[in-house]
Scaffold this motif. Sequence first.
Motif, mmCIF file in Angstrom:
data_model
loop_
_atom_site.group_PDB
_atom_site.id
_atom_site.type_symbol
_atom_site.label_atom_id
_atom_site.label_comp_id
_atom_site.label_asym_id
_atom_site.label_seq_id
_atom_site.Cartn_x
_atom_site.Cartn_y
_atom_site.Cartn_z
ATOM 1 N N CYS A 153 17.318 20.756 17.050
ATOM 2 C CA CYS A 153 17.277 21.463 16.436
ATOM 3 C C CYS A 153 18.408 20.627 15.489
ATOM 4 O O CYS A 153 19.901 20.787 15.794
ATOM 5 N N THR A 203 19.858 20.783 12.851
ATOM 6 C CA THR A 203 20.178 22.019 12.300
ATOM 7 C C THR A 203 20.706 23.275 12.484
ATOM 8 O O THR A 203 21.104 23.829 12.418
ATOM 9 N N CYS A 204 19.904 23.633 13.391
ATOM 10 C CA CYS A 204 19.740 24.603 14.282
ATOM 11 C C CYS A 204 20.602 24.691 16.036
ATOM 12 O O CYS A 204 19.988 25.911 16.482
ATOM 13 N N CYS A 252 11.025 22.172 12.357
ATOM 14 C CA CYS A 252 11.575 23.190 13.624
ATOM 15 C C CYS A 252 11.043 24.978 12.946
ATOM 16 O O CYS A 252 10.941 25.509 11.906
ATOM 17 N N CYS A 274 14.513 27.521 12.301
ATOM 18 C CA CYS A 274 14.842 27.112 10.818
ATOM 19 C C CYS A 274 14.339 26.468 9.783
ATOM 20 O O CYS A 274 14.394 26.384 8.697
HETATM 21 ZN ZN LIG Z 1 16.053 24.090 13.216
#
Ligand SMILES: [Zn+2]
Length: 332
Positions: free
Chosen positions: A304, A306-307, A318, A321
């Motif tokens: 991911c 983002t996280c 995800c 997140c």
């Molecule tokens: Zn994530």
Amino acid sequence: AFIKLKEAVTLDTENVDAYVRLGGILRRAKKPEQALQVHRDLTFRHNLTAEQKQEILTALYHDFTDLKDDASAIRAANEILTINPNDRFALTALLRTQEKAGEWKEASVIRRKLDKLDGVDSGRILALYKVFEGEELVAQGDPHRGRLFFKEAIHLDKMCLAAYLAIGDSYFNEKRLEDAIGYWSKVITLRPDMGHLVFERLKKGFFEVGRYGDYAETLTGLLQADPAHLTARLELAYFMEKKGEMGAARDHYSAALDHHPDSMLARLGLYRMNWAAGKREAADAVFKQIMKMAVKREAGNFRCKTCSLDAETMIWRCPRCRAIDSFEPVKS
Ligand SMILES: [Zn+2]
């Protein structure tokens, strides 16, 4: 008049701090020459307090470092120490430079001082300094004196694996095989999990003294203490394979897989053993597992953006997140 003077001094004081900061800004703007000029000008001022001198010298140290003028940087750090012998920044800076230059004796002195200041004990690192010093002596053709340093290292840190390895290696080079084997074996005693550091060495050593069986015994000992010891298990399996004891080898590869199903080497070994025993179907089944593992490894995982959550397969939302369309393939 007194008040005026006091004002001027105050102004001057603020001035110095302002100039130190200005130089710092220039340095961070990648203009170290200009920063150096600003800071250097400050050193010519009169009536600088010890604190100001220290601040200026610290700034100069950074300027010289950015300009790759290590000699001048060291001089600045040493000057700080004439003002305050316990200045952690200067001590740490000197230590870093000396470690980089491989000046182990000087580095030891400073590290001991820092240890005292911080109430810590970096015996592990001091021991490694001794090992490095000893290695230099060995490289210069003086293994006897080199070993004295290695032994000092062990005195500082009983767990200094580098020292045991170095002593063993130097004895091996002098054909003192039993002594070499003794020191290498200590690595296994002290850190069974790091045993593979000495497998090749011990194999050579035992072979040269004609005690090949003792090598297998060493590995067996490791496995008795820890049946899940992967490197010992694989090494013993391979050893048996070379000796032609295919059944025993096969058992060890299987045992390795019981504890470590992801071990590619264990699976390859099992494949080979099945093949050698003429068990074509069993070999084929293992081969398919190997292919699956290899494909997964080559393809890598998904992560991911983002996280940073890792996933084995592509995910569109995800679970951690909740980001959408945030997964990308990553190579392992
Ligand atoms: Zn994530």
